[in-house]
Design a protein around this motif. Sequence first.
Motif: not given
Lengths: 566, 566
Positions: A248-270
Amino acid sequence: MATKENGTDGKKTGRVIDGPTNPMVTPLLNDLYQFTMAYAYWKADKQSERSVFDLYFRKNPFGGEYTIFAGLEECIKFLANFNLTDEEIDFVRDSLPGCEEAFCDYLRGLDCSDIEVYAISEGSVVFPKVPLLRIEGPVAVVQLLETPFLNLINYASLVATNAARHRFVAGKSKLLLEFGARRAQGPDGAISASKYCYLGGFDATRHVSVLLVNVAAGKLFGIPLRGTHSHAFVSSFMSLDEIVDKALRSSDGKSNCEDFVTLVQTCLSKIQNSSSLCGIFSETNKSELAAFTSYALAFPSAFLALVDTYDVMKSGIPNFCAVALALNELGYKAVGIRLDSGDLAYLSTEARKFFCAIERELNVPDFGKMIITASNDLNEETVDALNKQGHEVDAFGIGTNLVTCYAQAALGCVFKLVEINNQPRIKLSEDVTKVSIPCKKRTYRLFGKEGYPLVDIMTGENEPPPKVGERLLCRHPFNESKRAYVVPQRVEELLKCYWRGNADEAREELEPLKEIRNRCIKQLENMRPDHMRRLNPTPYKVSVSAKLYDFIHFLWLNEAPVGELH
Amino acid sequence: MATKENGTDGKKTGRVIDGPTNPMVTPLLNDLYQFTMAYAYWKADKQSERSVFDLYFRKNPFGGEYTIFAGLEECIKFLANFNLTDEEIDFVRDSLPGCEEAFCDYLRGLDCSDIEVYAISEGSVVFPKVPLLRIEGPVAVVQLLETPFLNLINYASLVATNAARHRFVAGKSKLLLEFGARRAQGPDGAISASKYCYLGGFDATRHVSVLLVNVAAGKLFGIPLRGTHSHAFVSSFMSLDEIVDKALRSSDGKSNCEDFVTLVQTCLSKIQNSSSLCGIFSETNKSELAAFTSYALAFPSAFLALVDTYDVMKSGIPNFCAVALALNELGYKAVGIRLDSGDLAYLSTEARKFFCAIERELNVPDFGKMIITASNDLNEETVDALNKQGHEVDAFGIGTNLVTCYAQAALGCVFKLVEINNQPRIKLSEDVTKVSIPCKKRTYRLFGKEGYPLVDIMTGENEPPPKVGERLLCRHPFNESKRAYVVPQRVEELLKCYWRGNADEAREELEPLKEIRNRCIKQLENMRPDHMRRLNPTPYKVSVSAKLYDFIHFLWLNEAPVGELH
């Protein structure tokens, strides 16, 4: 006052008026007896006699004391395009026993060029007995308008009134969404419901086609749309492994998150590891998490999740928050959640607390302001009950009860002959509320010192109009003892000409839906509050002039047969 | 079982299926979220996953214990012509934030060639929880069918059930006429109401266009029409002098009455001079007499008069009888009267006495058999009350309460995912009645010794079907303790294939409305009477097989999150 659709020079020019929104609205959307009567009029050589009919209702719906008038535009569109095709005429011929061919020739030439229509502006607040429309013209033609006009106005006005009542109870600040397409009384019920609920004060629909209707003619209704997903979407997922494209590309288009699924899982752990957030849940449902994640990947800037497929507080809310936090890290703002079952007061309050705790604990600005939408069989009563209990709902999605007008499924507009060949006519009934008010009439709304409307008054066509500052006797049309003097501070004539044959002069233009909606909202705000309250509202007064009162009762005695007692 | 529409050799050939009756039924008669979900499925590359959805309702309407299934034909017509135009696709693109162009290409190629629909035959008596339709196909496409299918089935089934209930209370021998066009919820409400009321057991409509619908395609609904005149017709006349052309040819064409008006007046005097007839009235209303006379001149062989414009017994009935007697002298038979207000039990009884007295006193055979039609806000309760009181009504005209389903304005059909990629899915809810029954299922109706249906049972797709004479355990899907052994005398599989892509093989044909109506009437007659009664009817049993029961509860435990108590 009127809006120009064509020409910007202020001069009204010959206009083409589109046909009705629903192509099935033709002269054959009719009761057969309108055609048998047209034939009988024609046989008696009465078909062209000049008649005047009033269209009005006798009782406000939903136990209230007001009604919103809607459906006029569709009536005018119907009139403007009134024409019987050869096929339709063949059909009429076959339906009338002994029909002469010359009658078919008569039908072939019929249009509404001899018709005049005077109406209250669409979107107005209106009351029983006062004509919404006065239709004048050759009696056989006007009768052919009765059923289509009633059909086009009854439901439109009913559902607009229902929408206005829901807006009243929800309050101005809430978002109101129309959700009823699946439960509406047929396809057209769905389409016109969306239009007239918007007119009555709703904000948006989730029903698509309402917006495309007439797109070819460049005439969108222009109602905002809202969408999310359903329970089926959630249960169509099994696990996070199903998600193949995780970037998933960031909102401003400047960066790209290669693994949004893992990011979601990290947030859930948080969330799970935060002392003040954990505790209400252990493991959340993984197919739900997969569905939310997948939906966010498709709509990162419009993420609105339905959180009650498995369990709102134990699964839906934490899963939603995990995805919303992940989006937040990429610069997106989630829209919010929808609750479609359970105790909406409790769940919305708990959800809000959870959002606010995340804002505080994880330092995410505005996370507490997440929009909470509630649906699930809502109506006036349940919204009122929620208000009394306290809740954190920002938007209500109202479906079945709104569009089917479940609390009262019909408005009883009638269409009554009040004059023919300049002779006033009356329809009697054993039930006094069903006696019609004869004569071609004018109608006025009289306003008091505080700016509120005080009373509507009907007068004969040729009586002088009420004057500002002049005392006037207003009489109940049927109850001798009910009368009052009024000194109006403002006088508004209610019936305006919306159709005069094919002539454009001195005729009101059809207005955009948005203007009609604005009129509705403004007039509702200007009503005296006691007419508007939900419990025991005060009836608004509807009256006739002294002269008209006398004439009604003269005619009544004249027409009623005298009995013989033995 | 199925009726051939094309080809008479019994071989089913490639057929063209017309589009839905209402041209507004397009893929955009939809909730926006069906498109947002289609987009999210497509983004996740899940759009083609094979899914199975059930369409069913949870509760019978009107406090009854049965429902009539209707709307299937329109669904199949919709499917067969499913296609998004470029204009519609542009609109969808604009409604979806961030929509990729490749999704539009996907939409452009969509049709229902990968869809299979299994359904209960239209017009069947059906019960809660049992799927009316099972829809299989690519998940994104099936979701786009949800809202249109629900819209087309909910109201159709509701109003057909309402019609059946009215037929039940009125009894077989009465004529039931649908009068609701003017109060229906929009134009389509009117048109489909006529169709589905006929399906549910009504005899005729007075609504014209229902008959012309699709006349171009040679596909009339074929519902009989009935017409008369309205109060306005009566009050449009002032006196008998208005009638210019007074001549009427006799029924056999052999003689000509030069002055029918005088003949009517002579007949009125005859009634007034008869010792047993006079007395209830003195002078009748002359404008009414003129209207009746004029109407009879137009329709001498179909004279049906509305008799309550002024006063039924003092004016309407004697005036009607005068005209009917005059017609009789010329060899015509009047049809009868319509009562639209007042005490219908009393007035119909008095009218019948008067007709019988004329038959006797003036020696006019069959005059006493004049048809008495009653209207005026009738519903199940008022017809029931009339029956209890005693009345002489032959025909009921039912409008508002019938077509708007006033007693309950919506049926709550839902559309639930039960399987995806061969994995059974369940939708949980805090409310157990809202838990869905997972799995691709088969459904059977089991009949007992007396020929009545005993129980409907759902099984997994691959379970062996129930066998005649073999004992079978039927379990309530959610209530552990409710179960019963049944030995069926007859087994009927309920779901039949009505659509399998574009293939015609092994697919049920769409039936003519008349056959669907016959099925409905026959199945209703074959129900055990205690399920049908109006007060406290016995619920019909709906069950699952033991195997399916176990699986439901296994899946339920599996999906429900475990809470933590603190």
